[in-house]
Each structure stands twice: as structure tokens, then as C-alpha cells.
Write a protein that holds these residues in place. Sequence first.
Motif, PDB file in Angstrom:
ATOM      1  N   HIS A 263      10.582   6.435 106.949  1.00 34.21           N
ATOM      2  CA  HIS A 263      11.466   5.465 107.602  1.00 34.21           C
ATOM      3  C   HIS A 263      11.427   4.099 106.917  1.00 34.21           C
ATOM      4  O   HIS A 263      11.903   3.106 107.474  1.00 34.21           O
ATOM      5  N   GLY A 264      10.835   4.033 105.732  1.00 33.31           N
ATOM      6  CA  GLY A 264      10.842   2.777 104.958  1.00 33.31           C
ATOM      7  C   GLY A 264       9.841   1.754 105.436  1.00 33.31           C
ATOM      8  O   GLY A 264       9.945   0.583 105.074  1.00 33.31           O
ATOM      9  N   GLY A 265       8.860   2.128 106.251  1.00 29.37           N
ATOM     10  CA  GLY A 265       7.888   1.177 106.779  1.00 29.37           C
ATOM     11  C   GLY A 265       6.496   1.389 106.206  1.00 29.37           C
ATOM     12  O   GLY A 265       6.319   2.110 105.207  1.00 29.37           O
ATOM     13  N   ARG A 266       5.516   0.772 106.846  1.00 33.03           N
ATOM     14  CA  ARG A 266       4.126   0.964 106.443  1.00 33.03           C
ATOM     15  C   ARG A 266       3.271   1.043 107.707  1.00 33.03           C
ATOM     16  O   ARG A 266       3.672   0.562 108.774  1.00 33.03           O
ATOM     17  N   ILE A 267       2.087   1.621 107.574  1.00 28.84           N
ATOM     18  CA  ILE A 267       1.169   1.781 108.697  1.00 28.84           C
ATOM     19  C   ILE A 267      -0.205   1.291 108.284  1.00 28.84           C
ATOM     20  O   ILE A 267      -0.608   1.464 107.126  1.00 28.84           O
ATOM     21  N   TRP A 268      -0.930   0.642 109.214  1.00 30.99           N
ATOM     22  CA  TRP A 268      -2.273   0.153 108.925  1.00 30.99           C
ATOM     23  C   TRP A 268      -3.068   0.101 110.229  1.00 30.99           C
ATOM     24  O   TRP A 268      -2.524   0.274 111.320  1.00 30.99           O
ATOM     25  N   VAL A 269      -4.376  -0.120 110.077  1.00 32.88           N
ATOM     26  CA  VAL A 269      -5.255  -0.140 111.230  1.00 32.88           C
ATOM     27  C   VAL A 269      -6.015  -1.460 111.280  1.00 32.88           C
ATOM     28  O   VAL A 269      -6.396  -2.010 110.244  1.00 32.88           O
ATOM     29  N   GLU A 270      -6.205  -1.994 112.495  1.00 31.10           N
ATOM     30  CA  GLU A 270      -7.030  -3.176 112.738  1.00 31.10           C
ATOM     31  C   GLU A 270      -8.055  -2.785 113.789  1.00 31.10           C
ATOM     32  O   GLU A 270      -7.686  -2.329 114.874  1.00 31.10           O
ATOM     33  N   SER A 271      -9.339  -2.940 113.469  1.00 38.03           N
ATOM     34  CA  SER A 271     -10.344  -2.416 114.385  1.00 38.03           C
ATOM     35  C   SER A 271     -11.586  -3.281 114.396  1.00 38.03           C
ATOM     36  O   SER A 271     -11.937  -3.908 113.391  1.00 38.03           O
ATOM     37  N   ASP A 272     -12.243  -3.288 115.555  1.00 34.98           N
ATOM     38  CA  ASP A 272     -13.537  -3.933 115.739  1.00 34.98           C
ATOM     39  C   ASP A 272     -14.483  -2.862 116.285  1.00 34.98           C
ATOM     40  O   ASP A 272     -14.369  -2.467 117.443  1.00 34.98           O
ATOM     41  N   PRO A 273     -15.384  -2.318 115.437  1.00 37.20           N
ATOM     42  CA  PRO A 273     -16.235  -1.207 115.867  1.00 37.20           C
ATOM     43  C   PRO A 273     -16.930  -1.511 117.190  1.00 37.20           C
ATOM     44  O   PRO A 273     -17.502  -2.563 117.386  1.00 37.20           O
ATOM     45  N   GLY A 274     -16.840  -0.509 118.098  1.00 36.76           N
ATOM     46  CA  GLY A 274     -17.472  -0.659 119.401  1.00 36.76           C
ATOM     47  C   GLY A 274     -16.591  -1.331 120.431  1.00 36.76           C
ATOM     48  O   GLY A 274     -16.912  -1.354 121.622  1.00 36.76           O
ATOM     49  N   THR A 275     -15.462  -1.933 120.000  1.00 36.19           N
ATOM     50  CA  THR A 275     -14.588  -2.674 120.916  1.00 36.19           C
ATOM     51  C   THR A 275     -13.228  -2.006 121.086  1.00 36.19           C
ATOM     52  O   THR A 275     -12.705  -1.929 122.189  1.00 36.19           O
ATOM     53  N   GLY A 276     -12.669  -1.482 119.986  1.00 38.07           N
ATOM     54  CA  GLY A 276     -11.366  -0.846 120.087  1.00 38.07           C
ATOM     55  C   GLY A 276     -10.625  -0.857 118.777  1.00 38.07           C
ATOM     56  O   GLY A 276     -11.089  -1.417 117.767  1.00 38.07           O
ATOM     57  N   THR A 277      -9.448  -0.228 118.768  1.00 39.06           N
ATOM     58  CA  THR A 277      -8.657  -0.049 117.550  1.00 39.06           C
ATOM     59  C   THR A 277      -7.189  -0.297 117.877  1.00 39.06           C
ATOM     60  O   THR A 277      -6.718   0.030 118.965  1.00 39.06           O
ATOM     61  N   THR A 278      -6.452  -0.893 116.900  1.00 37.21           N
ATOM     62  CA  THR A 278      -5.003  -1.043 117.007  1.00 37.21           C
ATOM     63  C   THR A 278      -4.369  -0.461 115.759  1.00 37.21           C
ATOM     64  O   THR A 278      -4.681  -0.877 114.637  1.00 37.21           O
ATOM     65  N   PHE A 279      -3.513   0.569 115.934  1.00 38.63           N
ATOM     66  CA  PHE A 279      -2.710   1.106 114.837  1.00 38.63           C
ATOM     67  C   PHE A 279      -1.351   0.414 114.869  1.00 38.63           C
ATOM     68  O   PHE A 279      -0.686   0.385 115.915  1.00 38.63           O
ATOM     69  N   CYS A 280      -0.948  -0.177 113.741  1.00 43.04           N
ATOM     70  CA  CYS A 280       0.338  -0.876 113.639  1.00 43.04           C
ATOM     71  C   CYS A 280       1.214  -0.162 112.619  1.00 43.04           C
ATOM     72  O   CYS A 280       0.716   0.304 111.581  1.00 43.04           O
ATOM     73  N   PHE A 281       2.516  -0.062 112.902  1.00 47.71           N
ATOM     74  CA  PHE A 281       3.444   0.475 111.913  1.00 47.71           C
ATOM     75  C   PHE A 281       4.784  -0.243 112.079  1.00 47.71           C
ATOM     76  O   PHE A 281       5.101  -0.773 113.144  1.00 47.71           O
ATOM     77  N   THR A 282       5.532  -0.300 110.968  1.00 40.33           N
ATOM     78  CA  THR A 282       6.830  -0.978 110.976  1.00 40.33           C
ATOM     79  C   THR A 282       7.933   0.031 110.676  1.00 40.33           C
ATOM     80  O   THR A 282       7.720   0.994 109.927  1.00 40.33           O
ATOM     81  N   ILE A 283       9.093  -0.191 111.273  1.00 39.64           N
ATOM     82  CA  ILE A 283      10.296   0.597 110.982  1.00 39.64           C
ATOM     83  C   ILE A 283      11.431  -0.390 110.777  1.00 39.64           C
ATOM     84  O   ILE A 283      11.707  -1.224 111.651  1.00 39.64           O
ATOM     85  N   HIS A 284      12.051  -0.369 109.612  1.00 37.72           N
ATOM     86  CA  HIS A 284      13.106  -1.326 109.294  1.00 37.72           C
ATOM     87  C   HIS A 284      14.318  -1.105 110.180  1.00 37.72           C
ATOM     88  O   HIS A 284      14.720   0.041 110.439  1.00 37.72           O
ATOM     89  N   ASP A 285      14.883  -2.208 110.661  1.00 31.46           N
ATOM     90  CA  ASP A 285      16.052  -2.164 111.535  1.00 31.46           C
ATOM     91  C   ASP A 285      17.299  -2.090 110.666  1.00 31.46           C
ATOM     92  O   ASP A 285      17.739  -3.088 110.094  1.00 31.46           O
ATOM     93  N   LYS A 286      17.881  -0.931 110.564  1.00 36.05           N
ATOM     94  CA  LYS A 286      19.013  -0.727 109.649  1.00 36.05           C
ATOM     95  C   LYS A 286      20.365  -0.845 110.333  1.00 36.05           C
ATOM     96  O   LYS A 286      21.381  -0.488 109.775  1.00 36.05           O
TER      97      LYS A 286
END
Length: 863
Positions: free
Chosen positions: A839-862
Motif C-alpha cells: 500500500h506504499g507505506g511503512r511499518i515500525w515498532v516503538e516499545s519500552d520493555p516491560g511497559t508495552g509496545t506500539t506498532f505504527c504503519f502508514t497508508i498513503h491517502d490516494k
Amino acid sequence: MNNANPARQSGIEAVGPLPWGSHFCQFYDTTEDLIDTLVPYFRAGLEANEFCMWVTSEPLEADAARDALAAGMPDLDQRIAQGRIEILDYSEWYTKSGAFRADEVMQGWRDKLDSALAKGFDGLRLTGNTFWLEKNVWADFTKYEETVNTALAGANIIALCTYSLRKCGALEIAEVIANHEFALIKHSGEWQIIKSVHQRKMEQSLRESEERYRSLYSAMGEGMALHEIVRDDEGRAMDYRIIDVNPAFERITGIGRETAVNALASRLYGAGEPPYLDIYSRVAETGTSESFETNFSPMTKSFRIAVFSSAKGRFATVFEDITDRKRNEAGLKRAHDELESRVMERTAELQKTSELLSAERQRLFDVLETLPVMTCLLTPDYHVTWANRSFREKFGESGGRCCYEYCFGKSKPCEFCETYTVISTGKPHHWEVRSPDGGVIDAYDFPFRDVDGSQLILEMDIDVTEQKRLSERLHSASLYSRSLIEASLDPLVTISPEGKITDVNEATVAATGVDRERLIDTDFSDYFTEPEKAREGYRRVFDKRFVTDYPLTIRHKDGRLTDVLYNASVYKDPHGGVIGVFAAARDITAKKAAEAELEKYRIHLEELVKLRTRELEKTNLELKTQVSLREKTAEDLAMSNRDLEQFAYAASHDLQEPLRAIGGFVELLKQQLDGTLDSKKMEYMDFIIDGVARMQSLINGLLEYSRVETRGKEPARVDAKTALDHALFNLQAAIKESGANIVVDSLPEICADQTQLSQLFQNLIGNAIKFRSSAAPEISVSASRDNGAWKFAVSDNGIGIEPHYAERIFLLFQRLHTRKKYPGTGIGLAICKKIVERHGGRIWVESDPGTGTTFCFTIHDKG
């Protein structure tokens, strides 16, 4: 500058102490110029318990500013950690919402000041660098600077605005100076404060005023002397020295001025001790005036003396010789007994005299009624017994009310009132006051006796509000005009109708090499290579009222020439009469040199263009060949993808069949041999069954991974919330079992493959449930705009991921835990990555071990 507020150390040697509410500017040329003033400026603020804010821009940005300040303040990091100073880029303050908004910035300063005061700071010290300003923002920023002066008045703020000389022309410099109390600019390596011609005129006016007061001082009939207190080592008053005396002092005392000035009182009067030291030192210390009568035996004279203080440690005495009066009083005392016997005889005469006095009183009131100043009579208990026409026109009829109620609607005497000083002193009193209605009153009070002998106060008030305002406006206008001239980098001159120079700025002195004093009253045309052409331009100004871009050449006294464009216009007196010409010169020497250099570059560029054209024609031919080859490669790649999909399907189908057979036969063997094999052999058979199941999961995952590109649908407008609902429906068993709580924000419509978007949400939420901590899963799904795309975030409170695994987890078969602890194939996140990239985007992870995780991804608005 306003000296009503306590002075604060500025830290800048050329400036010295400043009061709260100060708003000044600095013109700088180099980074070192900024460091030279701002480092000591902030060091002084931090040492004085002020909260400091440094808003930076080129050439001294935030990190460089921090390093420069830390060089002279080793504990800077500690002060920053304590919240005593904040250093930030202009984009975080002036344009933090994407554009400059004056009201937003002004409210920010107010909020910072309120916060600083609430935290116990004395006030706010700030600076903002304006290098970021572009021409399209200049007008708005100039209006903002005008409002700053009003906003800072009375506030515990000191503001220093820095402007680059490289980005300011003469007009900009003039506008900047007009909006600040004063400007700092470096001249011959030293920081100086710009002073205007108007300021010098004001100083001349002050000297003339002092001369007038000196004349009055000399013409006084009363003796007057100025003194200063002399103190011992412990600060106690021990004597006083005479600083100056007037002629009446010499006449009354018989002591010449040469003898009196600089003499100690203890020696001058031959009294052995300084006369009346206790009274004089008290007045000099407190500033409270006193008066008394005394018989001064060293001179065998009696005096009435008034003492007041003009400065701490100094006092002045005004005295008159009342020796004759005292003698007369003694004679009157002797005659008192005789008068007592004649009281009855004189009663009738006194009655007649009283009637005459009443008539005189009425005549006095008739005169006061016509005076163009406000006049009234006051009783000791603040009642207005009489007011003239001017007073009534200002305040109306008294109606028997007290003066404070009648004039200002107060319920008690005015705290600023000095009128009743005459009651305690018995002497006239002159004072000036700003009344509650904003007016300025020049007041004169006199002790007064009514015909019945009762004590009254005669007050005469002159409203000088307009005169004060006019004087202030005139002062401000003159400061602005002179500052504009002196701050300009262009030569500026004013020329009389006769062609004589009447004033110049420092830039003119630099261009001609002639001192200002020698330039004044000389013919302006003498400083050009073509004097007659200069005079012709001057005459044209008088004909057309202005001239623009008139070319001339200035000759420096050492022979150096400067090409300039002159712009000039006439200026007029208040009545509209032309009194001269104002001219400004713009140095175009560098411009001419640049134009010649540009011509050389133009010719060279034309030659390069011809050469590049030939090269581009050759390159174009080669590119056409490359395009043909790439089109052939693209066709081959499409065919290869189709073959790969067929292979993946066949491989998965062909591998699944034998695996199912192996699993089925092993299950049959296990059932038939149950009870005949030992536990070890039974465990081996379980290993085989488990291995077959995992192999099947891997094959299914690979098949699913290969079909992301080949079996995906064309993206269409879909509701991301609908795709998420499908994913949550598929996960409802896991959600119920884990007790997960899922919070969903408002999600947008996007252009995507709805099936794959559901799969993406399902994999990410399934992972959040699988890799949960001991607490029940808390999962949130949200979306926000991100540079032309939609950014989605799936956050949880699970076990988290170590930062160095952030890239690895998106690779095929990559696992961070054992299968026994967390089952799975290690393909799910790889599929997520492939769906997002499709879908032309990217995906990455932001995490703090023991506290939680956030998965982020982008989808271009066409669209």
C-alpha cells in the motif's frame, strides 16, 4: 527608561542596570556579537532569580547557544534540570503552529511569566533572535513588536530582541529602533547605545532650564545654601559641607561665596559645632522637609529656616532674616498690656474693620472667580467652602461634600494629597500630582485666614495634562527620528535651501572621511566628483518635491570613490513651509562590481549550455536504449511472479499431502500401540505429530506471504473501522479468553485492500493478546494525519520488545521467544510488513520493555 521599578543588573557593561518592563534590541554582525552580550545577559538573570528563556535561530542555534552559555556557567545543566532556563529553537516558539501568530506568541510570554512568578521567580528574562524572519512576515512582526512595549509596561519582564545587520536595511533598522527603548550596536569594537539629536536637544533644554533656575536662585530675596552631610567611619553624621550659596546668602550672613563654598559648618560659623545638625541630617536621610525659627547667637540674628532634601545625603536651606520681626514682636509684647486696656475702646473700630475685611474678602473672591485656574477654599476637615468658576466647570457643585468625595468619588482622603501640608507647616506648598482620572495637576496651596480668624487653605490648581502629553509625544518623535538617522548604514544628510549641510549621520562621516562638525554648514556638492550634477539633483528635489535613484559618486578625502544612488525629498515646518531637503545615499559600488562579474559568468554559462546540449543529446539516445531494455525486463519479471505463485501453490499443495499422510499414520500407530510402548517412545511419536503440525503452519504461512502481492485486490475507498471490526470478530475467542479491553478512536476512510487491511489489524491485535503481561491486555487503535498519509497505531501494555530487535522482528521466521512459551511460525509480522509496503507505506515498532509496545504503519491517502 522607567526608574520607578527596582533596577535589575543587565549583565551588559554598555547598558548597566535596567528596570522591569525594559524592551531593547541589539544589532549584530557575527555569532561572537551574540555571545558577547547574551551570555552575560542570561548569567546575570540566573544569578538574580529570574526565569530565563533563550529563543534561538541562525547563526547561534539551540545547541550552540547552550555550549556558549555552559562555557561561562559550569552548572548550566543543573540549572536547566531545575527549570531555571529554557533554550529552544524559534520553530518551537514563534512558528510552532506552522506560521507566525502574534497573539499566540504574546499569550505564550504571559503564560511563561505567570508560571515563573508562581514558582517563586522574581520575573522573566528573555531574548528572541529574528534571523528566521522573511520579508512576507516582517510587517506582522513589526506590529507585534509595537504591542510588546504596551504588554511589558508594569510587568516583571526584561526583553532583548536581536536583529542581524545582514538582513536589515535602513528602513528595517528604523522600524526596529522605533519599537524599542534603545538599540545596542558595535562601533569600533565597542558596544554603544544609540543616542538621537532629539536627546541632545533635550539635554540642551535641561541645561537652559537649569540656567533659568540658577537665575531664579540668584534673584531670590531669601538666602539659600546647598549642603552635603559629612559622616564618620561608622556612617554617623558629624558635620556638613556647603556646596553652593546664592547672593542673598552673602548679603544676609555677611559671608562671601568664596569663603562659604566647600567650608565645613563647624568652622565657618565659629560655633564650635555644626549648627542644627540633628535637623539637617534627619531631612537629608528621610527626604521629609522641615522648617523652624531660631535665634542664631554667633550672628546675633534671628532666622526662619526651611529645610528640604534634593538627594539622599544632601539638603538645602532657604532662610530669611526675621531679626527685625522678632524685635517688633518683643515691642508688641510690651505694648500688649496697654492694648488690653484699650480693647473695649477698639471693639467698635474692630467691628467696622471686620465689615471692611468682609468686603475685601468678597472682592478677593470676585477676582478669584474670574481666574482661568481652578481655585477653592478648604477647611481643615476637607470640606470645600468655596470654589471658583473654573473649579466648578471641572468638578461641578460641591453640595457641602468633602473634597475627596466631591472631586473623585472617594470615601476617605486621597492617599496622594499634599494639600494639608500647609496646616502643619504654615507655609505655602507647591506640588504636582496625577489624579485618579488620569489628569496631571500642578497645585499651589496657601495658608488662609477667614474674616472670623478660622484656618482655611487656598488651593490653586492648573491642569497640565495636555502639556505633559504633548511633551512626551514630542520627546518620543524626536528620539525616533534621530535614531532612524544614526542607525542607517546609508549616508543620510539634511540640507538647507541654500545648499548647506545642516545634519549628517555617522555613515556620511565614514563615506567622506570628514568629521561631523566640519561637514555642518559646508556646501553639500563639494563632496561629489560632479558638483554641478549634484546641485542639479538638489534643484530637481525642490521642483518635484522628491528624487529617486539619482546616480552620483562620493569622493572620500583620501581619494577613494563610492558610487551611490541618491533618494531625496523636501521636509517642512509645522506650517507647511519647505525648510530643506532630506537625502539618503545607497552604496552601489559592490552592485556594479557584481553586475560586471555576472556578465562574465553569463558568457561562460552560454558556452557551457552549448557543450551540455551536445552531451544531453548523446545521453538521450543512450536513455532510449536503456528504456527499451527495462521494458523487456519488466515483462520478464511479471512472468516470473506468475511462475512463483504457481510454484508456491503447487509446493504447498504437494507438501501438504505427504505431511497429512505422515501425521495420520503416526496418529494410527499411536492408537494401536497404546499401552505397548514405554513413555519415551510415546513422547517421540508426539514430537512427530507436533512437527507435522508446525510444518503445515509454516507452509500455510509461506503460501499466505507469497499471495500478498499476487492475490491482493485493487485498493478502493474503504472504512478502516469496518476492516477493524472484521478482525475483532475473528479474534473474539482470544479477546474473551484473555479479558482484553480494546479502545478504538475515530478511524478514517482510506484507499486500501479491505481484506488485507483486516488481516493486518488481526495480526497486530493478535500479537498484543499473545505477548501480554500478567495484567489483562489494554489495547488501543488510533489514526492521525502524517505528511499526506494516514498513520495508524496499535498500542498495548504487554511485555514489550528490546530496541535492538526492532528491525529483526519483521523478517521471515524470526522469533524472540521459544515456541513452548509463545507458539507461532514467525511469519505474521513479515506478512504485515509486506501488506503495508504493497500500500506504499511503512511499518515500525516503538516499545519500552516491560511497559508495552506500539506498532505504527502508514497508508498513503490516494483520494
